[in-house]
Design a protein around this motif. Structure first.
Motif, short mmCIF file in Angstrom:
data_model
loop_
_atom_site.label_atom_id
_atom_site.label_comp_id
_atom_site.label_asym_id
_atom_site.label_seq_id
_atom_site.Cartn_x
_atom_site.Cartn_y
_atom_site.Cartn_z
N ASP A 35 12.69 0.74 -1.90
CA ASP A 35 11.65 0.51 -2.91
C ASP A 35 10.88 -0.77 -2.63
OD1 ASP A 35 13.91 1.71 -5.39
OD2 ASP A 35 12.29 2.75 -4.34
N ALA A 36 11.60 -1.80 -2.19
CA ALA A 36 10.91 -3.06 -1.90
C ALA A 36 9.92 -2.88 -0.75
CB ALA A 36 11.93 -4.14 -1.55
N LEU A 37 10.35 -2.14 0.27
CA LEU A 37 9.45 -1.93 1.42
C LEU A 37 8.23 -1.13 1.00
CD1 LEU A 37 12.01 -1.14 4.24
CD2 LEU A 37 10.57 -3.12 4.10
N THR A 38 8.45 -0.08 0.19
CA THR A 38 7.32 0.73 -0.25
C THR A 38 6.37 -0.09 -1.11
OG1 THR A 38 9.03 2.40 -0.53
CG2 THR A 38 6.80 3.03 -1.09
N PHE A 39 6.94 -0.93 -1.98
CA PHE A 39 6.12 -1.78 -2.84
C PHE A 39 5.27 -2.73 -2.00
CE2 PHE A 39 4.93 -4.70 -6.02
CZ PHE A 39 5.36 -5.97 -5.68
N LEU A 40 5.90 -3.35 -1.00
CA LEU A 40 5.15 -4.30 -0.19
C LEU A 40 4.09 -3.59 0.66
CD1 LEU A 40 8.00 -6.65 0.94
CD2 LEU A 40 6.06 -7.28 -0.42
N ARG A 41 4.41 -2.39 1.14
CA ARG A 41 3.45 -1.70 1.98
C ARG A 41 2.26 -1.21 1.19
NH1 ARG A 41 4.44 4.22 4.24
NH2 ARG A 41 4.20 4.51 2.02
N ASP A 42 2.52 -0.64 -0.03
CA ASP A 42 1.42 0.01 -0.74
C ASP A 42 0.62 -0.98 -1.57
OD1 ASP A 42 3.47 2.91 -1.31
OD2 ASP A 42 2.10 2.42 0.30
N GLU A 43 1.29 -1.90 -2.25
CA GLU A 43 0.53 -2.73 -3.21
C GLU A 43 0.08 -4.04 -2.63
OE1 GLU A 43 1.97 -3.00 -7.08
OE2 GLU A 43 3.05 -1.11 -6.99
N HIS A 44 0.69 -4.51 -1.54
CA HIS A 44 0.29 -5.80 -1.01
C HIS A 44 -0.12 -5.72 0.45
CE1 HIS A 44 1.31 -8.13 -4.54
NE2 HIS A 44 2.32 -7.30 -4.69
N GLN A 45 -0.39 -4.54 0.97
CA GLN A 45 -0.91 -4.30 2.32
C GLN A 45 -0.08 -4.95 3.42
OE1 GLN A 45 -3.90 -6.29 0.71
NE2 GLN A 45 -3.77 -4.64 -0.80
N PHE A 46 1.23 -4.91 3.29
CA PHE A 46 2.08 -5.35 4.41
C PHE A 46 2.28 -4.13 5.29
CE2 PHE A 46 3.65 -9.62 3.82
CZ PHE A 46 3.27 -9.89 2.52
N THR B 114 4.52 -7.85 8.18
CA THR B 114 3.31 -8.62 8.40
C THR B 114 2.15 -7.93 7.71
OG1 THR B 114 4.15 -9.11 10.59
CG2 THR B 114 1.88 -9.67 10.18
N SER B 115 1.32 -8.73 7.05
CA SER B 115 0.12 -8.16 6.43
C SER B 115 -1.07 -8.61 7.26
CB SER B 115 0.00 -8.68 5.00
OG SER B 115 -1.28 -8.41 4.52
N LEU B 116 -1.80 -7.64 7.79
CA LEU B 116 -2.90 -8.01 8.68
C LEU B 116 -4.10 -8.53 7.89
CD1 LEU B 116 -2.92 -5.07 11.22
CD2 LEU B 116 -1.54 -7.07 11.19
N THR B 117 -4.35 -7.92 6.71
CA THR B 117 -5.54 -8.31 5.96
C THR B 117 -5.40 -9.69 5.36
OG1 THR B 117 -4.57 -7.04 4.19
CG2 THR B 117 -6.35 -6.01 5.43
N GLN B 118 -4.16 -10.05 4.93
CA GLN B 118 -3.99 -11.37 4.31
C GLN B 118 -3.39 -12.39 5.26
OE1 GLN B 118 -2.03 -10.95 0.37
NE2 GLN B 118 -1.76 -8.88 1.07
N ASN B 119 -2.99 -11.95 6.47
CA ASN B 119 -2.36 -12.85 7.45
C ASN B 119 -1.13 -13.53 6.86
OD1 ASN B 119 -1.82 -14.24 9.71
ND2 ASN B 119 -3.68 -15.45 9.73
#
Lengths: 162, 411, 170
Positions: free
Chosen positions: C38-49, C75-80
């Motif tokens: 759930d944490a991974l999905t949350f970070l991938r979908d809502e915070h663009q990681f 890693t989030s590419l859009t927010q670095n």
């Protein structure tokens, strides 16, 4: 003087059969392309323009074991690769020779652990060991020339086994 | 003997990975074995073929597994660096850089500016060397053999520079924690400037041979299309990602070793096929030349190694006069330096992508855990998706364009 | 710490009772095995990681609780931005839910962790060894697995080691 000069003028050379056969074997020995790791890059450099191995008759590196005489084991042999290596060696037709190129093929090199075969002579019988990590292309050529010296001294009894 | 007859690869262990037509025997499972001239190392590919068309491709790696991660745990931080050259054997200086940057981050060690500039020059020269070998072997696989000879001739000049600097052509271990091993000789600048004069014309020659060649275009355009979303899902980084249109290069977004001072572009292509990857890498050759020239012009005077004697050995001339130097030397040679009980992750941009080191110390002189995040591992995982429906000859072109190095994958 | 990361960590602390620590500018968040997907999905979908850069494991033998940490670095590419998630795994319960549905790269990375450490991932589509041969026994990167060191041959013990070495016959 005498007989040799007369024969030489007519274009005839006398020698023993062994010398002639060994001369033929050394002048066109085809290596099998068996580059595994870093030594493979130096082997490719030795084959390329600056240090040219084609001068020694090794124009082509045949990837097929059925068409090659010499296996240059260039690089580290892992435990997963050792049966493959043995199978390729068995597939080569006689006469065949093996050069262990580099430290990892000679003795395990830097890697003294569970994953690397400590010296490829645990798997195949080796004729010439070339040291270096990786050996310079000139060192590989020196190893090849040493092998040629060894082949020139071979006798037929070594190959005829009961 | 029966074991030397042609044997078909059994479907059993791979039932969950191949289509049902393989189980019924309609398609064939072919082994593109560990020993193959075009697999760029010991990579085994299991191909499910319908005639010549690939239905599924299953890579099997591990034939070069060296156990480097476990072996580095048994050596001190300085001695373990020797093994890092041998990971990605096309990018020796880059691996050294990744490792010493990780050690410096862990123990908080400074690097003087001359050492940083030297590191940048040598890493970019290594990147040029790696891309030259990639170009040569790719062209060799696609039967343009003269490019192979030309690229290796250029690479010899780079290897001569490395030998001048460190004594070794490939496995240099030149970067050490705190700087570089020793200062460059006076001939270094002349040799690099000579190289910078020669190479641009040669790159023009390679481009004239390949870029607009209809045979090359036929064999590379439209092959192995990769879109950005799939690439990110598979962790793809490096030129493969930049060929899909994503602008992500660690030298620009997270600059290290002073890369922010240099003016260079990041080549981006959007098509994502083999031709785009080729264009990105050839363009990167030119950009690396720009960086080397700027760095060489900026090369400042000064020490090449940090003077923090707890981590960097003192020069031998001091050992006769200073007691502290002798003690530091003794401790460094017998024990090594201790690192804190913590973990860090540090990444650089290698010619293949993001090369990262996860380093965990335990308060002692040996690393507790070293994990190498190598780019070729993730780049190869996308292979089974992008070759579906292509011919076997196209597989060779696609595999060459991914630019894998098996030492990187198997560690 | 970056302000955007602070917000993310606050949400993770509330939802997943996560703890965190900082070192040299990096943020390490400790999450339980049950909530990692759930944490991974949350970070991938809502915070663009969108990039899973690293997935590996560490062995803390002889400590048994926890024995391993499974490490995910996103890693989030859009927010670095980068964030590291660590999952403690007990010595007697070596199971973690698979992250293959969230990031495809986890397929091969989890096979590597299975091969090297013996941690099983529930729901993995292809649980085979990846680096060692198929019939290898043991998990090499565990701390109780020996290095497989071969004794160096010095002059005084050259002959006795030479007799033990398995040389190949013809």
């Amino acid at each position: 003087m005498g007989v040799e000069q007369k024969l030489g003028n007519m274009g005839v050379v006398t020698t023993t059969l062994e010398t002639a056969v060994n001369w033929a074997r050394t002048n066109a020995m085809w290596p099998m392309q068996f580059g595994l790791a870093c030594c493979a890059i130096e082997m490719m450099s030795a084959q390329a323009a600056t240090y040219d191995m084609s001068r020694f008759g090794m124009e082509l590196m045949r990837p097929s074991p059925r068409q090659s005489d010499l296996m240059i084991v260039a690089g580290r042999v892992s435990r997963k690769m050792a049966p493959v290596l043995r199978r390729l060696y068995d597939q080569m037709p006689e006469p065949k020779w093996v050069i262990a190129m580099g430290d990892c093929a000679s003795c395990g090199g830097v890697f003294n652990n569970y994953a690397i075969v400590q010296g490829v002579d645990e798997v195949v019988p080796v004729d010439v060991y070339v040291a270096g990590c990786p050996p310079r292309p000139e060192a590989l050529i020196h190893g090849v020339v040493t092998l040629f010296e060894k082949v020139k001294g071979e006798k037929f009894e070594d190959f005829v086994k009961a | 003997m029966s074991e030397y007859q042609l044997q078909e690869v059994p479907v059993g262990p791979y039932k969950h990975l191949v289509s049902e037509r393989a189980v019924s025997g309609e398609t064939m499972l072919l082994n593109m074995g560990p020993q193959h001239p075009s697999t760029h190392g010991v990579l085994r590919l299991l191909l499910e073929l319908d005639g010549e068309v690939i239905i599924n491709c299953i890579p099997d790696i591990g034939y070069l597994h060296t156990g480097i991660e476990k072996n580095m745990e048994a050596k001190t931080y300085q001695k373990a660096e020797v093994m890092t050259d041998r990971l990605d054997y096309m990018n020796n200086m880059g691996n050294n850089l990744a490792y010493v940057m990780a050690v410096e981050k862990l123990v908080d060690l400074d690097v003087p500016p001359r050492a940083q500039t030297l590191r940048v020059i040598l890493t970019e020269l290594q990147r040029i060397g790696s891309h030259l070998v990639w170009l040569g072997t790719t062209a060799l696989d696609l039967a343009a053999m003269s490019v192979f000879l030309y690229c290796f001739r250029e690479r010899e000049i780079i290897l001569d520079i490395f030998e001048m600097v460190s004594g070794q052509r490939m496995m240099t271990t030149y970067f050490r924690p705190g700087g570089v091993w020793r200062d460059v000789p006076v001939e270094f600048e002349g040799a690099v400037r000579n190289f910078l004069k020669i190479l641009p014309k040669r790159i023009d020659e390679y481009e004239a041979l390949l870029t607009k060649n209809p045979l090359w275009l036929d064999r590379t355009v439209g092959l192995g299309k990769l879109d950005a979303a799939t690439a990110l899902q598979h962790g793809v980084t490096g030129p493969m990602l930049r060929a899909t249109g994503v602008n992500w290069d660690l030298r620009k977004v997270r600059p290290y070793m002073g890369y922010e001072q240099y003016d260079f572009n990041i080549p981006i292509e959007t098509r994502g096929d083999t031709y785009a990857r080729y264009l990105v890498r050839v363009q990167e050759l030119r950009e690396s030349l720009k960086i080397v020239e700027q760095a060489l012009n900026k090369l400042p005077m000064g020490p090449v190694r940090s003077d923090n004697r707890k981590f960097v050995p003192p020069p031998r001339s001091e050992l006769g006069t200073s007691m502290e130097s002798l003690i530091h030397h003794f401790k460094l040679w017998t024990e090594g330096f201790p690192a804190p009980k913590a973990s860090i992750y540090s990444a650089v941009e290698s010619p293949r992508g993001e090369l990262g080191v996860y380093l965990e110390g335990d308060g002692g002189p040996k690393p507790y855990r070293v994990h190498w995040r190598t780019p070729s591992f993730d780049n190869l995982s996308v292979l089974s998706k992008i070759v579906k429906g292509h011919l076997v000859a196209d597989l060779i072109a696609i595999l060459a364009s991914i630019d894998i190095v098996l030492g990187d994958i198997d560690r | 710490m970056d302000t955007r990361l602070e917000k993310i960590i606050k949400v993770l602390q509330e939802k997943a009772s996560a703890t965190y620590e900082e070192f040299r500018g990096e943020v390490h968040v400790f999450i339980n095995a049950g909530q990692i997907v759930d944490a991974l999905t949350f970070l991938r979908d809502e915070h663009q990681f969108s990039l899973l850069s690293v997935m590996t494991a560490v062995d803390y033998w002889p400590q048994d609780n926890p024995r391993f940490h499974v490490i995910y670095q996103l890693t989030s590419l859009t927010q670095n931005l980068s964030i590291q998630l660590r999952v403690p795994v007990n010595g007697n319960q070596l199971k973690v839910p698979t992250a293959t549905r969230v990031f495809e790269v986890a397929n091969w990375r989890e096979r590597e962790i299975l091969d090297m450490f013996g941690i099983e991932f529930e729901g993995h589509p292809d649980p085979r060894r990846i680096l060692m041969p198929e019939d290898w026994e043991g998990h090499p990167l565990r701390k109780d697995y020996p290095l497989g060191y071969e004794e160096p041959q010095f002059t005084f013990n050259f002959e006795e080691i030479d007799l033990r070495k398995p040389y190949a016959k013809e």
